[in-house]
Write a protein that holds these residues in place. Sequence first.
Motif, short mmCIF file in Angstrom:
data_model
loop_
_atom_site.label_atom_id
_atom_site.label_comp_id
_atom_site.label_asym_id
_atom_site.label_seq_id
_atom_site.Cartn_x
_atom_site.Cartn_y
_atom_site.Cartn_z
N THR A 113 11.20 -3.73 10.39
CA THR A 113 10.41 -2.74 9.66
C THR A 113 11.34 -1.90 8.79
O THR A 113 12.52 -1.72 9.10
CB THR A 113 9.64 -1.83 10.63
N GLY A 114 10.81 -1.40 7.68
CA GLY A 114 11.62 -0.58 6.77
C GLY A 114 12.77 -1.34 6.17
O GLY A 114 13.80 -0.75 5.81
N THR A 134 11.61 2.19 3.91
CA THR A 134 10.22 2.64 4.13
C THR A 134 9.19 1.52 4.04
O THR A 134 8.06 1.68 4.47
CB THR A 134 9.82 3.71 3.11
N THR A 135 9.56 0.40 3.47
CA THR A 135 8.60 -0.69 3.29
C THR A 135 9.11 -1.96 3.95
O THR A 135 10.32 -2.15 4.13
CB THR A 135 8.32 -0.95 1.81
N ASP A 136 8.15 -2.85 4.31
CA ASP A 136 8.49 -4.02 5.12
C ASP A 136 8.48 -5.34 4.37
O ASP A 136 9.13 -6.30 4.78
CB ASP A 136 7.48 -4.14 6.28
N CYS A 147 5.01 -3.28 0.43
CA CYS A 147 3.94 -2.84 1.31
C CYS A 147 4.50 -2.64 2.72
O CYS A 147 5.62 -3.07 3.04
CB CYS A 147 2.78 -3.83 1.35
N VAL A 148 3.68 -1.99 3.53
CA VAL A 148 4.03 -1.74 4.93
C VAL A 148 3.13 -2.62 5.80
O VAL A 148 1.91 -2.60 5.66
CB VAL A 148 3.83 -0.26 5.29
N GLU A 200 1.65 -2.90 9.00
CA GLU A 200 1.32 -2.27 10.27
C GLU A 200 0.90 -3.34 11.29
O GLU A 200 0.52 -4.45 10.93
CB GLU A 200 0.16 -1.28 10.09
N ASP A 217 -4.67 -2.93 8.96
CA ASP A 217 -4.07 -2.53 7.67
C ASP A 217 -4.59 -1.15 7.30
O ASP A 217 -5.46 -0.98 6.45
CB ASP A 217 -4.43 -3.56 6.60
N ASN A 222 -3.42 1.39 5.68
CA ASN A 222 -3.26 1.93 4.32
C ASN A 222 -3.82 0.99 3.25
O ASN A 222 -3.67 1.24 2.05
CB ASN A 222 -1.80 2.25 4.04
N CYS A 263 -0.95 -5.77 3.67
CA CYS A 263 0.01 -6.32 4.61
C CYS A 263 -0.33 -5.84 6.02
O CYS A 263 -0.61 -4.66 6.24
CB CYS A 263 1.43 -5.89 4.27
#
Length: 377
Positions: free
Chosen positions: A310-311, A316-318, A330-331, A333, A337, A339, A343
């Motif tokens: 992660t990050g 901050t993004t994956d 994107c992140v 989770e 999803d 947000n 992703c």
Amino acid sequence: MISLPCRLRYAGFIALALTSVGGAQSAWALGTAASTPINNRATVSYSVGAVAQAPIESSPSGNSTPGAGNGADTGFVVDNRINVTVTRLSPSVVTNPGAVNVVAEFQVSNTGNAAQAYQLAVTNLTGGVVLGNTDNQDMANLRAFVDVNGNGAYDAGDTATSITTLAADADVRVFVVADTPLAATNGQFANVRLTATTAVNNTPATVLTQTTGAETPGTVDVVFGDTAGAGDAARDGLHSADGQYAIQSAALAIAKASTVISDPFNGTTTPKSIPGATIEYAITLTNSGTVSATGVSIADLIPANTTFVTGAYAGTTDVRLTVGATDTFCVAEVGTDTNADGCVRVAGELRVAAPLLGSVLSGPGNAATVRFRVTID
């Protein structure tokens, strides 16, 4: 008393004049409607010994009684000249694999001299060239519908599969409707043929046959006068024209590569795939088709003996998506999803979709590469 032959023999002269009465005054025209009566009679005028005699009118069986009204018309009715033409209105119709109810437009024209009905049939061609393209695919669920309401567009009201009546010198639009097989591929062509067969007016189930034998003056004979169509001969009472569906599709290719980013001992200098090392996966989608691929999504199971990082990008993004020179992120989770960036990780699987990915355009420079990282346990 001197007999009529003697009187004629002794006459100084005989004057004959033939005129038409009680009928058409002009020559038969190509467009005269079938069943139109054509009637006339001749009149002979003459003199005997310089004395004008009563004119004698003709009759079909012969008449010798002088005087107006003592003859009878010689007549016939105009026969039924069959002439139908099918014309393709649509150019090559673009379709996509799996598309349903794709419409190609034709026109059926009655250039005969009576109202007629027509049976309609549409078939797939096997091979052959239409509009410069060789047939190499068949359409499914081929149907033909008449533009009943005459609005020029295929709609729910167009359910008639035959033409019940079409006036002379009139035409009607016919829609060929078909489904494109899901297995069809980019660059294929499906050529189809529409045939209209002349039938009895208001009775499309009954095909017209040509009259054989000698002319019967009081009967409306049937004469085929149609030209040869795309798949039929001249003077056979039917006509055909060919149309085409051009299949355009996205042609996706997917490639996946892995790169060692770093390991605990060598860092980023010639790193090796040892426990604790970071591996980056790059999944690249290319589209060599003629249209964009839409609704694109990627699912990739995180390998056993690895842990998703992660990050990984900017802390901050994956996940990183690269299209041309543009990067978006994107992140991912776990579970949901939250947000709505496209992703998420579910059951150990990374899933990437819209809005991050969504579509892959065709042509060079539009390749889409999705990257993410794992560490070796």
